[in-house]
Write a protein that holds these residues in place. Structure first.
Motif, mmCIF file in Angstrom:
data_model
loop_
_atom_site.group_PDB
_atom_site.id
_atom_site.type_symbol
_atom_site.label_atom_id
_atom_site.label_comp_id
_atom_site.label_asym_id
_atom_site.label_seq_id
_atom_site.Cartn_x
_atom_site.Cartn_y
_atom_site.Cartn_z
ATOM 1 N N ASP A 150 -6.103 -11.954 12.611
ATOM 2 C CA ASP A 150 -5.058 -12.248 13.590
ATOM 3 C C ASP A 150 -3.836 -11.392 13.290
ATOM 4 O O ASP A 150 -3.766 -10.706 12.269
ATOM 5 C CB ASP A 150 -4.706 -13.742 13.504
ATOM 6 C CG ASP A 150 -4.082 -14.263 14.805
ATOM 7 O OD1 ASP A 150 -3.786 -13.447 15.705
ATOM 8 O OD2 ASP A 150 -3.893 -15.490 14.902
ATOM 9 N N GLU A 197 0.149 14.754 -8.531
ATOM 10 C CA GLU A 197 0.064 13.310 -8.676
ATOM 11 C C GLU A 197 -1.317 12.924 -9.199
ATOM 12 O O GLU A 197 -2.300 13.003 -8.495
ATOM 13 C CB GLU A 197 0.312 12.651 -7.323
ATOM 14 C CG GLU A 197 0.261 11.159 -7.376
ATOM 15 C CD GLU A 197 0.159 10.569 -5.976
ATOM 16 O OE1 GLU A 197 1.199 10.222 -5.423
ATOM 17 O OE2 GLU A 197 -0.956 10.490 -5.451
ATOM 18 N N ILE A 231 -5.065 -10.542 5.806
ATOM 19 C CA ILE A 231 -4.570 -10.864 7.143
ATOM 20 C C ILE A 231 -4.562 -9.547 7.913
ATOM 21 O O ILE A 231 -3.795 -8.633 7.593
ATOM 22 C CB ILE A 231 -3.153 -11.469 7.097
ATOM 23 C CG1 ILE A 231 -3.151 -12.729 6.211
ATOM 24 C CG2 ILE A 231 -2.648 -11.780 8.513
ATOM 25 C CD1 ILE A 231 -1.774 -13.330 5.984
ATOM 26 N N SER A 265 0.856 -1.175 0.000
ATOM 27 C CA SER A 265 0.000 0.000 0.000
ATOM 28 C C SER A 265 0.900 1.236 0.000
ATOM 29 O O SER A 265 2.121 1.136 0.097
ATOM 30 C CB SER A 265 -0.915 0.008 1.224
ATOM 31 O OG SER A 265 -0.125 0.169 2.384
ATOM 32 N N GLY A 283 -1.870 -6.547 6.698
ATOM 33 C CA GLY A 283 -1.810 -5.277 7.437
ATOM 34 C C GLY A 283 -2.182 -4.098 6.570
ATOM 35 O O GLY A 283 -1.598 -3.025 6.680
ATOM 36 N N HIS A 322 -6.667 2.328 -2.307
ATOM 37 C CA HIS A 322 -5.919 1.073 -2.442
ATOM 38 C C HIS A 322 -6.756 0.046 -3.211
ATOM 39 O O HIS A 322 -6.273 -0.582 -4.159
ATOM 40 C CB HIS A 322 -5.524 0.523 -1.072
ATOM 41 C CG HIS A 322 -4.671 -0.708 -1.169
ATOM 42 N ND1 HIS A 322 -3.327 -0.649 -1.464
ATOM 43 C CD2 HIS A 322 -4.978 -2.017 -1.070
ATOM 44 C CE1 HIS A 322 -2.841 -1.881 -1.535
ATOM 45 N NE2 HIS A 322 -3.821 -2.734 -1.301
ATOM 46 N N ALA A 366 -12.078 -4.017 9.332
ATOM 47 C CA ALA A 366 -11.336 -3.245 8.329
ATOM 48 C C ALA A 366 -12.070 -3.336 6.988
ATOM 49 O O ALA A 366 -12.589 -4.403 6.630
ATOM 50 C CB ALA A 366 -9.918 -3.787 8.200
ATOM 51 N N GLN A 399 -4.832 3.604 -6.647
ATOM 52 C CA GLN A 399 -5.232 4.703 -7.518
ATOM 53 C C GLN A 399 -4.039 5.417 -8.135
ATOM 54 O O GLN A 399 -4.009 5.703 -9.316
ATOM 55 C CB GLN A 399 -6.056 5.696 -6.701
ATOM 56 C CG GLN A 399 -6.353 6.991 -7.428
ATOM 57 C CD GLN A 399 -7.046 7.989 -6.518
ATOM 58 O OE1 GLN A 399 -8.060 7.688 -5.901
ATOM 59 N NE2 GLN A 399 -6.515 9.196 -6.449
ATOM 60 N N SER A 400 -3.050 5.731 -7.307
ATOM 61 C CA SER A 400 -1.903 6.456 -7.841
ATOM 62 C C SER A 400 -0.727 5.535 -8.108
ATOM 63 O O SER A 400 0.349 5.998 -8.453
ATOM 64 C CB SER A 400 -1.511 7.597 -6.900
ATOM 65 O OG SER A 400 -1.507 7.166 -5.569
HETATM 66 C C1 FAD Z 1 -5.205 11.202 -3.719
HETATM 67 C C2 FAD Z 1 -4.850 9.961 -2.948
HETATM 68 C C3 FAD Z 1 -4.272 8.887 -3.604
HETATM 69 C C4 FAD Z 1 -3.945 7.713 -2.912
HETATM 70 N N1 FAD Z 1 -3.402 6.663 -3.607
HETATM 71 C C5 FAD Z 1 -3.159 5.493 -2.945
HETATM 72 C C6 FAD Z 1 -2.645 4.345 -3.643
HETATM 73 O O1 FAD Z 1 -2.378 4.361 -4.850
HETATM 74 N N2 FAD Z 1 -2.434 3.202 -2.938
HETATM 75 C C7 FAD Z 1 -2.698 3.095 -1.592
HETATM 76 O O2 FAD Z 1 -2.491 2.030 -1.013
HETATM 77 N N3 FAD Z 1 -3.161 4.176 -0.912
HETATM 78 C C8 FAD Z 1 -3.383 5.359 -1.544
HETATM 79 N N4 FAD Z 1 -3.828 6.444 -0.830
HETATM 80 C C9 FAD Z 1 -3.825 6.386 0.655
HETATM 81 C C10 FAD Z 1 -5.020 5.697 1.252
HETATM 82 O O3 FAD Z 1 -6.034 6.652 1.469
HETATM 83 C C11 FAD Z 1 -4.654 5.086 2.628
HETATM 84 O O4 FAD Z 1 -4.121 6.092 3.459
HETATM 85 C C12 FAD Z 1 -3.648 3.932 2.523
HETATM 86 O O5 FAD Z 1 -4.040 3.014 1.524
HETATM 87 C C13 FAD Z 1 -3.545 3.225 3.857
HETATM 88 O O6 FAD Z 1 -2.580 2.211 3.796
HETATM 89 P P1 FAD Z 1 -2.615 0.956 4.783
HETATM 90 O O7 FAD Z 1 -3.861 0.189 4.568
HETATM 91 O O8 FAD Z 1 -1.330 0.243 4.616
HETATM 92 O O9 FAD Z 1 -2.579 1.652 6.228
HETATM 93 P P2 FAD Z 1 -3.707 1.778 7.327
HETATM 94 O O10 FAD Z 1 -4.949 2.318 6.763
HETATM 95 O O11 FAD Z 1 -3.070 2.472 8.455
HETATM 96 O O12 FAD Z 1 -4.019 0.265 7.732
HETATM 97 C C14 FAD Z 1 -3.166 -0.550 8.446
HETATM 98 C C15 FAD Z 1 -3.930 -1.840 8.720
HETATM 99 O O13 FAD Z 1 -3.061 -2.756 9.367
HETATM 100 C C16 FAD Z 1 -3.785 -3.454 10.356
HETATM 101 N N5 FAD Z 1 -2.811 -3.942 11.329
HETATM 102 C C17 FAD Z 1 -2.081 -3.214 12.213
HETATM 103 N N6 FAD Z 1 -1.266 -4.010 12.923
HETATM 104 C C18 FAD Z 1 -1.478 -5.277 12.487
HETATM 105 C C19 FAD Z 1 -0.928 -6.531 12.828
HETATM 106 N N7 FAD Z 1 0.032 -6.661 13.772
HETATM 107 N N8 FAD Z 1 -1.381 -7.626 12.187
HETATM 108 C C20 FAD Z 1 -2.336 -7.524 11.236
HETATM 109 N N9 FAD Z 1 -2.876 -6.358 10.863
HETATM 110 C C21 FAD Z 1 -2.457 -5.237 11.472
HETATM 111 C C22 FAD Z 1 -4.753 -2.446 10.904
HETATM 112 O O14 FAD Z 1 -5.868 -3.079 11.502
HETATM 113 C C23 FAD Z 1 -5.133 -1.652 9.641
HETATM 114 O O15 FAD Z 1 -6.284 -2.181 9.037
HETATM 115 C C24 FAD Z 1 -4.176 7.617 -1.506
HETATM 116 C C25 FAD Z 1 -4.759 8.706 -0.856
HETATM 117 C C26 FAD Z 1 -5.108 9.865 -1.550
HETATM 118 C C27 FAD Z 1 -5.754 10.991 -0.811
#
Ligand code: FAD
Lengths: 317, 263
Positions: free
Chosen positions: A303, B163, A285, A234, A265, A272, A291, A251-252
């Motif tokens: 888990d 972007e 996972i 991500s 995670g 995404h 989520a 998306q990007s």
């Molecule tokens: C204009 C714009 C464009 C974007 N383009 C993209 C893009 O192309 N791709 C992208 O991915 N995002 C993009 N985003 C960002 C997007 O909005 C999210 O912020 C991002 O995808 C979050 O990434 P994440 O799921 O890794 O993090 P988080 O949302 O923080 O999620 C983390 C997850 O991990 C879980 N977790 C934590 N600890 C553990 C553990 N020990 N075991 C299991 N699970 C755990 C949590 O429960 C949570 O669900 C963009 C945002 C904007 C505004």
């Protein structure tokens, strides 16, 4: 008035999908208001675009031939003039990066409320009810507003319109004040190239912010090695510089459609999901059973990744 | 050059939570500096370190409770902060884009910066519209979703990359004064040093009411009314594997073998 004016999106000579989706959303709104659906096609090969957009449900298409590519000043000026001319109840735009570069300006200039990133819309008389998400998709909200408004719609929420329409196609004579155009687009650049193309992979082991620290990525690489799979991620992982841009799904980043996508995670934010929802089989996972990724996952393990991932790797070593 | 950075304390939500009316119940909420704003602050501070900016001011709309969060930006190097709060804002559950625009534009008029940096969006309500709306209101140029800003300014022009979707970046020149909405990944936000945190306590943090700014109380009346909040109905037919990590990993291993994708 009760008409709807929907603005279409294009880039480098191609209409973007949301341009066909906005016809569906706009038609639905216009049915609620009992008005006509107007489309605005601004810049680029507008006649060619208008022909493609002439699908069922469109009443009129207004073309404005000015420049090749998107410029927010040209869009803002044109749309405010179209609003004055057509007096629609709603201006509908895509919630794309470019949509967000003009829709708020149009709203403010016209003194209208703006509601962005809507996923559901309905109208009752003068009252618009818009559904949108908050907290990265953890909750949905309904929001009401009275009277004219600017509304942006999320991509891939409405189906694309099809069929052939019998819209009136007219050139709209927008008066563009060049002195007020304060930004110049000099070009485009594709980023995220390089040695690995994650969109070619059969299995993606995809990691998100749940991994917490760069050093922990080793767990993910170990799993990918054991499975002979490819690592993707991500956005935050790439933002942090832990993986190169060409690994970013969304998306990007890249759109991927592997046989199996293992989201580790990753919460499943809309940006995404836009890049991976077409995967054949999605496994999540995640410690959080609520989520948003669970909505599109086929299989899930609620888990801790730090327990599950090593156990999985072990099986293939 | 003077830079104004808009910052917001956003609510974060625990995994398990309950909704009361149109809000998430207090005990499930945490608070943090908005992720996107963190990058905006960093960009401003870097411009100051490069000798391009001579003053970095932050502005927020928020109650006294948020001062600790706002001081994070001061600890990272912003010079001073403005916090707007008013009795009339108390208990308002949704401040829409127009309301934020009206309030923030009064601060921009007072501060008269050359550059306004905002986050692309706030992580809680995610309107993604305030920066551009604000720019239009104050007659500045603007650019949305900026993931690169050239630190060498060519006269009164900022060279940025916006972007777009699908790994495409737009190379754009924007005349100053301008407001840019900053995307994550534009830089690597620093952690505040202990020294920075100590210094932040002594930095100026001005509290202003709407009357101080000459903004009418009617500004807080949002056009948009939040009428309902609920957990999205899941359309999912997800199969959840239960058991110990070894057991669930074995299930997943079997699936991968069934699909013929595992060695
Ligand atoms: C204009 C714009 C464009 C974007 N383009 C993209 C893009 O192309 N791709 C992208 O991915 N995002 C993009 N985003 C960002 C997007 O909005 C999210 O912020 C991002 O995808 C979050 O990434 P994440 O799921 O890794 O993090 P988080 O949302 O923080 O999620 C983390 C997850 O991990 C879980 N977790 C934590 N600890 C553990 C553990 N020990 N075991 C299991 N699970 C755990 C949590 O429960 C949570 O669900 C963009 C945002 C904007 C505004």
């Amino acid at each position: 008035m009760s008409d709807v004016l929907a603005v279409t999106d294009h880039r480098r000579g191609d209409l973007r999908d949301v341009s066909y989706e906005i016809i569906t959303a706009g038609r639905q709104l216009a049915d609620d208001t009992g008005g006509d659906l107007h489309l605005a096609v601004i810049s680029g090969p507008v006649d060619d675009f208008a022909e493609k957009l002439n699908r069922e449900g469109v009443d009129a298409i207004h073309t404005v031939s000015h420049g090749e590519e998107f410029n927010h000043d040209v869009y803002t000026q044109t749309i405010t003039q179209l609003y004055d001319e057509l007096a629609p109840q709603y201006i509908l735009t895509p919630n794309s990066v470019n949509g967000l570069d003009y829709a708020p300006a149009v709203a403010n200039e016209l003194g209208l409320p703006v509601v962005t990133d809507t996923i559901g819309l309905s109208v009752n008389g003068e009252t618009l009810t818009a559904t949108r998400e908050m907290y990265g998709g953890k909750v949905e909200t309904t929001n009401e507003l009275e009277g004219d408004a600017v509304v942006t719609i999320r991509g891939a929420e409405w189906p694309t319109a099809d069929g052939t329409g019998d819209a009136v196609i007219e050139a709209f004579d927008a008066e563009i004040d060049e002195d007020a155009v304060g930004s110049t687009v000099n070009g485009f650049e594709e980023v995220g190239g390089g040695d690995v193309d994650i969109s070619e992979a059969d299995v993606l082991v995809s990691v998100g912010r749940g991994i917490e620290e760069e050093d922990n990525l080793e767990l993910i690489h170990d799993l990918a090695d054991a499975l002979d799979a490819t690592v993707s991620s991500s956005r935050p992982i790439v933002d942090n510089g832990w993986l190169p841009k060409n690994r970013q799904v969304g998306q990007s980043g890249k759109v991927v459609t592997p046989d199996v996508y293992i989201a580790i995670g990753i919460s499943g934010a809309v940006q995404h999901v836009a890049g991976m929802k077409g995967s054949d089989t999605i496994v999540a996972i995640n410690t959080d059973p609520n989520a948003p990724i669970m909505d599109i996952a086929d299989y899930a393990i609620h888990d801790d990744l730090f327990d599950v991932v090593p156990a999985l790797t072990d099986q293939f070593q | 050059m003077k830079i104004l950075v808009t910052v917001k304390e956003v609510a974060t939500v625990e995994d398990e939570f309950e909704i009361e009316g149109t809000e998430i119940a207090d005990q499930y909420l945490g608070a943090d500096l908005n992720e996107w704003d963190d990058y905006a602050v960093e960009e401003a501070v870097q411009l100051q370190e490069a000798g391009v900016a001579d003053e970095v001011v932050t502005v927020t709309i928020g109650p006294e409770d948020c001062e600790q969060t706002i001081r994070q930006a001061l600890a990272k190097g912003a010079d001073r902060a403005v916090r707007v709060w008013d009795d009339s804002l108390e208990g308002v559950d949704l401040l829409d884009v127009n309301a934020k625009t009206e309030i923030l534009s009064a601060v921009v008029e007072e501060e008269d910066p050359d550059l306004v940096l905002t986050g692309v969006q706030a992580g809680d309500d995610s309107f993604g519209a305030t920066g551009v709306s604000l720019a239009e209101e104050i007659g500045y140029q603007w650019g949305a979703v900026v993931n690169h800003l050239e630190h060498e300014f060519d006269g009164d022009v900022a060279s940025v990359r916006r972007e777009l979707e699908g790994g495409v970046e737009e190379l754009t020149d924007i005349e100053l004064p301008a407001a840019l909405t900053i995307q994550t990944g534009i830089n690597e936000p620093r952690y505040a040093s202990l020294r920075g945190i100590r210094q932040a306590q002594r930095k100026e943090l001005d509290v202003k009411s709407l009357a101080d700014l000459g903004v009418d109380e009617s500004a807080v009346d949002s056009d948009l009314e939040l009428t309902d909040m609920y957990e999205p109905e899941s359309e999912s037919d997800v199969t959840v594997w239960e058991g110990s990590a070894d057991e669930t990993a074995a299930e997943l291993g079997e699936l991968l073998r069934d699909k013929g994708v595992a060695p």
